[in-house]
Structure formats: C-alpha cells, structure tokens
Design a protein around this motif. Structure first.
Motif, PDB file in Angstrom:
ATOM      1  N   ARG A  60       0.809   0.176  -4.974  1.00  0.00           N
ATOM      2  CA  ARG A  60       1.796   0.147  -6.036  1.00  0.00           C
ATOM      3  C   ARG A  60       2.166   1.572  -6.444  1.00  0.00           C
ATOM      4  NH1 ARG A  60       2.486  -4.745  -8.911  1.00  0.00           N
ATOM      5  NH2 ARG A  60       1.316  -6.467  -7.969  1.00  0.00           N
ATOM      6  N   VAL A  61       3.239   1.689  -7.213  1.00  0.00           N
ATOM      7  CA  VAL A  61       3.651   3.016  -7.678  1.00  0.00           C
ATOM      8  C   VAL A  61       2.496   3.731  -8.364  1.00  0.00           C
ATOM      9  CG1 VAL A  61       5.065   4.186  -9.415  1.00  0.00           C
ATOM     10  CG2 VAL A  61       6.130   2.594  -7.817  1.00  0.00           C
ATOM     11  N   GLY A  62       1.712   2.997  -9.128  1.00  0.00           N
ATOM     12  CA  GLY A  62       0.582   3.609  -9.818  1.00  0.00           C
ATOM     13  C   GLY A  62      -0.433   4.240  -8.881  1.00  0.00           C
ATOM     14  N   ASP A  63      -0.550   3.722  -7.671  1.00  0.00           N
ATOM     15  CA  ASP A  63      -1.471   4.317  -6.708  1.00  0.00           C
ATOM     16  C   ASP A  63      -0.995   5.705  -6.285  1.00  0.00           C
ATOM     17  OD1 ASP A  63      -3.476   2.137  -6.225  1.00  0.00           O
ATOM     18  OD2 ASP A  63      -1.672   1.042  -5.673  1.00  0.00           O
ATOM     19  N   ILE A  64       0.320   5.871  -6.127  1.00  0.00           N
ATOM     20  CA  ILE A  64       0.866   7.192  -5.808  1.00  0.00           C
ATOM     21  C   ILE A  64       0.625   8.138  -6.978  1.00  0.00           C
ATOM     22  CG2 ILE A  64       2.976   8.489  -5.357  1.00  0.00           C
ATOM     23  CD1 ILE A  64       4.076   6.038  -3.908  1.00  0.00           C
ATOM     24  N   SER A  65       0.946   7.677  -8.185  1.00  0.00           N
ATOM     25  CA  SER A  65       0.777   8.508  -9.381  1.00  0.00           C
ATOM     26  C   SER A  65      -0.678   8.918  -9.566  1.00  0.00           C
ATOM     27  CB  SER A  65       1.273   7.748 -10.611  1.00  0.00           C
ATOM     28  OG  SER A  65       2.627   7.389 -10.480  1.00  0.00           O
ATOM     29  N   ALA A  66      -1.584   7.970  -9.372  1.00  0.00           N
ATOM     30  CA  ALA A  66      -3.014   8.262  -9.542  1.00  0.00           C
ATOM     31  C   ALA A  66      -3.508   9.255  -8.500  1.00  0.00           C
ATOM     32  CB  ALA A  66      -3.817   6.970  -9.471  1.00  0.00           C
ATOM     33  N   ASP A 111      -0.060   9.808   1.491  1.00  0.00           N
ATOM     34  CA  ASP A 111      -1.099   8.916   2.023  1.00  0.00           C
ATOM     35  C   ASP A 111      -1.149   7.600   1.252  1.00  0.00           C
ATOM     36  OD1 ASP A 111      -1.858  10.706   3.984  1.00  0.00           O
ATOM     37  OD2 ASP A 111      -3.575  11.492   2.867  1.00  0.00           O
ATOM     38  N   ALA A 112      -0.827   7.654  -0.047  1.00  0.00           N
ATOM     39  CA  ALA A 112      -0.882   6.446  -0.881  1.00  0.00           C
ATOM     40  C   ALA A 112       0.385   5.610  -0.776  1.00  0.00           C
ATOM     41  CB  ALA A 112      -1.122   6.832  -2.341  1.00  0.00           C
ATOM     42  N   ALA A 113       1.418   6.154  -0.131  1.00  0.00           N
ATOM     43  CA  ALA A 113       2.718   5.464  -0.055  1.00  0.00           C
ATOM     44  C   ALA A 113       2.716   4.464   1.097  1.00  0.00           C
ATOM     45  CB  ALA A 113       3.840   6.483   0.110  1.00  0.00           C
ATOM     46  N   THR A 114       1.940   3.412   0.934  1.00  0.00           N
ATOM     47  CA  THR A 114       1.785   2.415   1.980  1.00  0.00           C
ATOM     48  C   THR A 114       2.056   1.012   1.435  1.00  0.00           C
ATOM     49  OG1 THR A 114      -0.592   2.231   1.555  1.00  0.00           O
ATOM     50  CG2 THR A 114       0.095   3.816   3.236  1.00  0.00           C
ATOM     51  N   VAL A 115       2.493   0.143   2.314  1.00  0.00           N
ATOM     52  CA  VAL A 115       2.742  -1.247   1.950  1.00  0.00           C
ATOM     53  C   VAL A 115       1.447  -1.863   1.400  1.00  0.00           C
ATOM     54  CG1 VAL A 115       3.360  -3.526   2.835  1.00  0.00           C
ATOM     55  CG2 VAL A 115       4.578  -1.487   3.650  1.00  0.00           C
ATOM     56  N   GLY A 116       1.564  -2.556   0.283  1.00  0.00           N
ATOM     57  CA  GLY A 116       0.389  -3.162  -0.354  1.00  0.00           C
ATOM     58  C   GLY A 116      -0.107  -2.374  -1.548  1.00  0.00           C
ATOM     59  N   GLY A 158      -0.710   8.303 -13.502  1.00  0.00           N
ATOM     60  CA  GLY A 158      -0.658   6.854 -13.675  1.00  0.00           C
ATOM     61  C   GLY A 158      -1.964   6.215 -13.256  1.00  0.00           C
ATOM     62  N   LYS A 159      -2.001   4.888 -13.352  1.00  0.00           N
ATOM     63  CA  LYS A 159      -3.207   4.137 -13.027  1.00  0.00           C
ATOM     64  C   LYS A 159      -3.028   3.388 -11.721  1.00  0.00           C
ATOM     65  CE  LYS A 159      -4.803   3.511 -17.782  1.00  0.00           C
ATOM     66  NZ  LYS A 159      -5.242   2.532 -18.815  1.00  0.00           N
ATOM     67  N   ALA A 160      -4.022   3.505 -10.869  1.00  0.00           N
ATOM     68  CA  ALA A 160      -3.998   2.791  -9.590  1.00  0.00           C
ATOM     69  C   ALA A 160      -3.892   1.299  -9.827  1.00  0.00           C
ATOM     70  CB  ALA A 160      -5.254   3.124  -8.793  1.00  0.00           C
TER      71      ALA A 160
END
Length: 260
Positions: A148-154, A141-146, A190-192
């Motif tokens: 960052r990698v940190g959003d996936i990790s978080a 769900d976090a793997a979207t344009v806009g 990770g951090k968003a």
C-alpha cells in the motif's frame, strides 16, 4: 482520480523517462563551479526543443506558486530544497545543487530529481544526499503489487529517521501519467499497511527530500523556492516508477548512462 496504465501505455511512457534521465545526466555533467543557474535552464530548454518535448514547468501555476513558473527546470541550491526558480546565481565551490526536471513526450510525463555537490563537498552534505538516495531505493523496493502507499511512505521515513533526519509531509510523491501531478499523493512518512493498495499499472513519482536539521520550510521572496526555516541544507531524489506484476520499473533510471 487514480488511473492505472496498461502494459502498452507503460511502454509508451519509456521515451519520456529516457529523455528525462539523459537530460539530468547531461546537466549534472555540465554543472560545475562557475555555472550560472540561468545557463542550466537555457541548456535544458534547448534539449527540450531539440527533442520535440514539452516542459511541464514553464506554464505551471499551482495554488502554492506566486505566478507561472516561467522556467523549465527547478534549480534548488544549499538551503533551497524544492521548486528552486532559476536565477542569476553563479555556483560556488561546495554548493549543494538539486535539479528537478519533468517533461511530456508524446503526451506522457516523466519526472525525476538528483542532488550533488559542485567542487569540494562537505561530509555532512554527502551524508544527506546518500540518505535521500537510499530512501528512494527503499521506496522503489516497496512499490510492489500487494503493498500500500503507506508501505512506500514507511520505507522512506525508516531510512530518514535511522539517519537522524526529521520529515516534512507537505510535499512528496505523486501519480504521473498524462499530467505531472496526479493521485495518489505519497507522503514521505506514513504507516505500513495503510493507504491506497498498489496495483499493476500505477505509475508514480517517488521523491524523498530531507533537510539537515529541521522539517520546516519557508518560501523565498521569488514566490517559488522552498528553503529550510533554519538555513540548513537540503537534498532531493526522485524517480518515475511503474508498478507492474513483475515488479517496479524505474522509467527515469540513469544507471545505464553510468551515473546515479
């Protein structure tokens, strides 16, 4: 180097994703109490040969492996969670099994993993598996344009920590394309808002994995299988995902086959 794929190239990756999905579904159906891990590998090898695909594992020899892997699928059991080298072991009632499978079809790679229990499950194992699957769903769900990698990790770490599990960041997600392991590395914590910006055309393997009561790993005497340091069980879930302007595409989706 991080590579972005065109829409046409993502379409060319679909057969690899479909084959990996079909193979994992078939192997999961075939894997029961009494199944030998070497038979799982032989079955996977036969399916690869029939499809004209190429194994990403058999000659794989990274710095952390003691020798070329020599098999075509990872079979991690109970306290083993990653890189399980198939061996002469017959599955017992209640064993927690993780199958991790990656192949190249027409030069394009797909990578996916699934965890399940054979025979009578323990509630704590089902909970652990459910956490990895929900963490994977949150990562997708976090793997979207806009983002960052940190959003996936978080997203992954939020699910894990909410369920009381700690996180190891030594191994995680990665870019996928012409090779199995490419950039960027996607840790499971990770951090968003931090890290590489997600762009259309990025294809990644997202793979949360957790251990029941530790975040520390030890390497088995086989030089490959990674086990929990305290003997607690582990679970692993993984999909290959293409990030597009219209949202993430799960190239290794198994839901159309009637399985998760």
């Amino acid at each position: 180097m991080i590579e972005l794929r065109t829409p046409a190239e993502i379409e060319q990756m679909r057969p690899a994703g479909r084959f990996v999905a079909e193979t994992l579904a078939a192997l999961r159906e075939d894997t029961k109490v009494g199944t030998n891990l070497l038979d799982i590998d032989r079955r996977a090898h036969d399916l690869i040969r029939r499809a004209g695909a190429e194994s990403c594992y058999i000659d794989y020899h990274p710095s952390f492996g003691a020798s070329p892997f020599g098999k075509v699928i990872c079979t991690s059991i109970n306290d083993g969670v990653l890189h399980g080298l198939p061996r002469d072991y017959v599955l017992r009632d209640g064993d927690l099994v993780s199958l991790d499978f990656a192949v190249s079809v027409d030069g394009w790679v797909a990578d996916s993993a699934v965890s399940f229990v054979v025979g009578t499950p323990r509630d704590e194992d089902l909970r652990l598996i459910d956490t990895t699957e929900r963490a994977l769903a949150a990562a997708i769900d976090a793997a979207t344009v806009g983002h960052r990698v940190g959003d996936i990790s978080a997203a992954i770490s939020h699910v894990a920590r909410s369920d009381g599990y700690s996180i190891n960041t030594d191994f995680g997600g990665h870019g996928v394309g012409r090779i199995m392991h490419g950039d960027p590395h996607i840790p499971n914590d990770g951090k968003a808002g931090r890290g590489y910006p997600l762009r259309a055309g990025l294809v990644v393997a997202l793979e949360p994995w957790f251990l029941a009561s530790t975040d520390q790993l030890v390497t088995d005497a086989d030089g490959w299988t990674l086990r929990s340091a305290d003997g607690s069980r582990g679970a692993h879930a993984e999909h290959t995902v293409a990030i597009t302007a219209d949202g993430p595409i799960v190239l290794t989706d198994r839901s159309w086959l009637g399985v998760s």
